[in-house]
Write an enzyme that holds these catalytic residues in place. Sequence first.
Site, PDB file in Angstrom:
ATOM      1  N   ALA A 158      24.696  54.962  34.400  1.00 24.64           N
ATOM      2  CA  ALA A 158      23.652  55.366  33.459  1.00 24.64           C
ATOM      3  C   ALA A 158      24.182  56.313  32.393  1.00 24.64           C
ATOM      4  O   ALA A 158      23.682  56.343  31.266  1.00 24.64           O
ATOM      5  CB  ALA A 158      22.490  56.017  34.210  1.00 24.64           C
ATOM      6  N   HIS A 182      18.284  54.558  27.861  1.00 30.45           N
ATOM      7  CA  HIS A 182      17.214  55.532  27.657  1.00 30.45           C
ATOM      8  C   HIS A 182      17.490  56.320  26.369  1.00 30.45           C
ATOM      9  O   HIS A 182      18.640  56.450  25.946  1.00 30.45           O
ATOM     10  CB  HIS A 182      17.169  56.469  28.871  1.00 30.45           C
ATOM     11  N   ASN A 184      17.904  59.367  25.614  1.00 33.46           N
ATOM     12  CA  ASN A 184      18.876  60.466  25.616  1.00 33.46           C
ATOM     13  C   ASN A 184      20.289  60.015  25.984  1.00 33.46           C
ATOM     14  O   ASN A 184      21.202  60.832  26.064  1.00 33.46           O
ATOM     15  CB  ASN A 184      18.415  61.623  26.517  1.00 33.46           C
ATOM     16  N   LYS A 185      20.486  58.701  26.186  1.00 31.10           N
ATOM     17  CA  LYS A 185      21.803  58.197  26.548  1.00 31.10           C
ATOM     18  C   LYS A 185      22.674  57.978  25.299  1.00 31.10           C
ATOM     19  O   LYS A 185      22.226  58.161  24.178  1.00 31.10           O
ATOM     20  CB  LYS A 185      21.667  56.893  27.348  1.00 31.10           C
ATOM     21  N   ASN A 186      23.922  57.555  25.513  1.00 33.56           N
ATOM     22  CA  ASN A 186      24.872  57.450  24.398  1.00 33.56           C
ATOM     23  C   ASN A 186      24.505  56.366  23.400  1.00 33.56           C
ATOM     24  O   ASN A 186      24.928  56.401  22.254  1.00 33.56           O
ATOM     25  CB  ASN A 186      26.278  57.218  24.936  1.00 33.56           C
TER      26      ASN A 186
END
Length: 382
Positions: A158, A182, A184-186
């Site tokens: 994740a 999501h 807030n992910k990279n």
Amino acid sequence: MTDTPFLPFAKPALSEAAIEEVVATLRSGWITTGPRVQKFEEMLTAYHGGRRALCLSSATAGLHVALLALKLEEGDEVITTPLTFAATLNCIVLAGGKPVLVDIDPATLNMDASRLEAAITPRTRVIMPVHFAGLPVDLDPVYALAKKHGLRVVEDCAHAIGAEYKGKRIGSFGDIQVMSFHPNKNMTTGEGGAVITDDKEIISAVERLRFHGIDRNAFNRFAKGGSQQYDIAMPGFKYNMMDIQAALGLHQLPELDGFIAKRTQFATRYLETLAGWPELTLPKAPPYAHKHAWHLFTPRLTSSDRDGFINDMKVENIGIGLHYQSTHVFSWYREHYGWQPADFPHALAAGERIASLPLFPTMTDAEQQRVIKTLEKVLKKV
């Protein structure tokens, strides 16, 4: 209270081209699973060296169906880390398994591979490492033990899309990987995730489980050339990704390596500037070759008053994340598995003092300097 704007700990980087792609999707009249999801899967497959990517509504959905595809039986054990988001353990339970925890290495915050073999029992079926904050787990010993004991490996990636282990991109080798998109992910598709594997049986099972158990790709069955006839091969879920989501992904994936380069730049500055501060324990690099994805920058406070620290930073209009409390302290898991706080001391200590500083590719140098100056103020270094 400062007059400066609030700086969140994470923020998605969305180009105008990505936004226009979403608008074009809406105007096309095809907004659920369709051609853009198919194209995004093809791009993800190519990015991971030709290993098949299957998109879903979330990484949680991906973990769930990956474990279901392995056909866990009641009492089957899945070894993982206590320092992770609850979804990791939740999916093990919901797939019929029993989570078994191995404490972390306090330097890297990843599962301590040297403790792994002692946790393997005759009921162990799966090892589920989590690449915490984007730092690849030491995978060679994990896969060596899996081979020795006849186990499967499901990597919770994740945090780790775009990371590398010993010169190889995470997801381009191994058994099964699950990615998250999501916000807030990279990289992001709003919500979303993907299962990556080259196991044909797993691919077939995930294809069915993610969309009601239907026996074939059915997204075009309402089109002029489609057929509305289908079979249900197994009970499945409504875990499909929409074209609205994939529209973002089509533009995010080509930018991913650039996003990681910016994250690395900011993380390196944090490491250099905060080095030697007695108030903080900084993330440490492992001895093996790797490329860190820097999804999070997670120092640990010397002080035990993390709530006070987060509030003081918030007063200065700077957001701080909490990633994560150790899962073994949550009430449901304590009650069902009898775990005590002291059972996993390194995860417990990290979970009580960890804090995520602002880190995202559109952050400016001035914003990062503001974070550092505020840290000086809040931690009473000046």
